[in-house]
Motif scaffolding. Structure first.
Motif, PDB file in Angstrom:
ATOM      1  N   LEU A  71      48.145 -33.273  -8.715  1.00 16.32           N
ATOM      2  CA  LEU A  71      46.986 -34.520  -8.430  1.00 16.32           C
ATOM      3  C   LEU A  71      46.126 -33.473  -9.093  1.00 16.32           C
ATOM      4  N   LYS A  72      45.883 -34.631 -10.293  1.00 17.05           N
ATOM      5  CA  LYS A  72      44.636 -34.710 -11.492  1.00 17.05           C
ATOM      6  C   LYS A  72      43.276 -34.208 -10.775  1.00 17.05           C
ATOM      7  N   LYS A  73      42.497 -33.837 -11.178  1.00 13.68           N
ATOM      8  CA  LYS A  73      40.855 -33.801 -10.595  1.00 13.68           C
ATOM      9  C   LYS A  73      40.311 -35.217 -10.358  1.00 13.68           C
ATOM     10  N   GLU A  74      40.988 -36.476 -11.007  1.00 15.97           N
ATOM     11  CA  GLU A  74      40.445 -37.563 -11.503  1.00 15.97           C
ATOM     12  C   GLU A  74      41.289 -37.919 -10.123  1.00 15.97           C
ATOM     13  N   GLU A  75      42.030 -38.158  -9.361  1.00 22.95           N
ATOM     14  CA  GLU A  75      42.837 -37.709  -7.920  1.00 22.95           C
ATOM     15  C   GLU A  75      42.466 -37.529  -6.583  1.00 22.95           C
ATOM     16  N   VAL A  76      40.697 -36.895  -6.636  1.00 23.82           N
ATOM     17  CA  VAL A  76      40.429 -36.267  -5.411  1.00 23.82           C
ATOM     18  C   VAL A  76      38.797 -36.647  -5.764  1.00 23.82           C
ATOM     19  N   LYS A  77      38.046 -36.261  -5.149  1.00 24.62           N
ATOM     20  CA  LYS A  77      37.132 -36.942  -4.747  1.00 24.62           C
ATOM     21  C   LYS A  77      35.754 -35.395  -3.684  1.00 24.62           C
ATOM     22  N   VAL A  78      35.224 -34.914  -3.737  1.00 21.42           N
ATOM     23  CA  VAL A  78      34.428 -34.118  -3.461  1.00 21.42           C
ATOM     24  C   VAL A  78      33.260 -34.649  -2.715  1.00 21.42           C
ATOM     25  N   GLU A  79      32.689 -34.936  -1.611  1.00 24.81           N
ATOM     26  CA  GLU A  79      31.089 -36.252  -1.597  1.00 24.81           C
ATOM     27  C   GLU A  79      30.831 -35.074   0.139  1.00 24.81           C
ATOM     28  N   ILE A  80      29.314 -35.225  -0.603  1.00 22.33           N
ATOM     29  CA  ILE A  80      28.784 -34.729   0.551  1.00 22.33           C
ATOM     30  C   ILE A  80      28.095 -35.723   1.402  1.00 22.33           C
ATOM     31  N   GLU A  81      28.337 -35.839   2.377  1.00 20.95           N
ATOM     32  CA  GLU A  81      28.278 -37.130   3.393  1.00 20.95           C
ATOM     33  C   GLU A  81      27.049 -36.808   4.076  1.00 20.95           C
ATOM     34  N   ASP A  82      26.101 -37.723   4.843  1.00 16.80           N
ATOM     35  CA  ASP A  82      25.022 -37.884   5.525  1.00 16.80           C
ATOM     36  C   ASP A  82      25.430 -36.456   6.626  1.00 16.80           C
ATOM     37  N   ASP A  83      24.710 -35.679   7.319  1.00 17.16           N
ATOM     38  CA  ASP A  83      24.256 -34.936   8.194  1.00 17.16           C
ATOM     39  C   ASP A  83      24.881 -33.257   8.158  1.00 17.16           C
ATOM     40  N   ARG A  84      25.065 -33.329   6.546  1.00 15.15           N
ATOM     41  CA  ARG A  84      25.864 -31.863   6.090  1.00 15.15           C
ATOM     42  C   ARG A  84      27.156 -31.687   6.443  1.00 15.15           C
ATOM     43  N   VAL A  85      27.612 -33.087   5.875  1.00 10.33           N
ATOM     44  CA  VAL A  85      29.312 -33.208   6.311  1.00 10.33           C
ATOM     45  C   VAL A  85      30.230 -33.037   5.120  1.00 10.33           C
ATOM     46  N   LEU A  86      31.066 -32.211   4.418  1.00 10.20           N
ATOM     47  CA  LEU A  86      31.777 -32.136   3.044  1.00 10.20           C
ATOM     48  C   LEU A  86      32.870 -32.708   3.488  1.00 10.20           C
ATOM     49  N   GLN A  87      33.136 -33.749   2.835  1.00 10.87           N
ATOM     50  CA  GLN A  87      34.430 -33.990   2.483  1.00 10.87           C
ATOM     51  C   GLN A  87      35.539 -34.367   1.325  1.00 10.87           C
ATOM     52  N   ILE A  88      36.634 -34.451   1.875  1.00 11.26           N
ATOM     53  CA  ILE A  88      37.457 -33.375   0.770  1.00 11.26           C
ATOM     54  C   ILE A  88      38.414 -34.640   0.402  1.00 11.26           C
TER      55      ILE A  88
END
Length: 158
Positions: A71-88
């Protein structure tokens, strides 16, 4: 001793993780034969459950490492959702098929994946960093310093 029968593939560890909010799929390692039943579990869903993530805590940070080969970095998302949730999350696309190709084996997964982790209270959410190198995503979440309570001596009169 695993709490889950080996028939269902078991888990990597039998340690309960109160911060992981992943969905466990007991059929993730079960191979369905080519039949009508296999249509219920399309190949595109396999990447959702097969993305492996390690989480370690150092004195300075929480460090997540995810295996994302190809995978390339453009194909991956790293997000912090409400209530302290890390989503990859991300998506591995299916290789284009040519009508002249004859496939003998298809084992590489494709499709969307998502992993979620509830971060502890000491995480500095505004300083999260991510990097992708050689197919390994590293997400570093710095920790706040734990302030030691100030102790004040009280003189005893009398």
């Amino acid at each position: 001793m695993s709490l889950i029968p080996s028939f269902f593939g078991g888990r990597r560890t039998n340690t309960f993780d109160p911060f992981s909010i992943d969905v466990w799929d007991p059929l993730r390692d079960f191979q369905f034969p080519n039949s009508a039943l296999s249509a219920s579990f399309p190949r595109e869903n396999s990447a959702f459950v097969s993305t492996k993530v390690d989480w370690k805590e150092t004195p300075e940070a929480h460090v997540f490492k995810a295996d994302l080969p190809g995978l390339k970095k453009e194909e991956v998302k790293v997000e912090i959702e409400d209530d302290r949730v890390l989503q990859i999350s991300g998506e591995r696309n299916v290789e284009k098929e040519d009508k002249n190709d004859q496939w003998h084996r298809v084992e590489r997964s494709s499709g969307k994946f998502v992993r979620k982790f509830r971060l502890p209270e000491n995480a500095k959410l505004d300083q999260v960093k991510a990097s992708l190198e050689n197919g390994v995503l590293t997400v570093t979440v710095p920790k706040e310093e734990i302030k030691k309570p100030e102790v004040k001596s009280i003189e005893i009169s009398g």
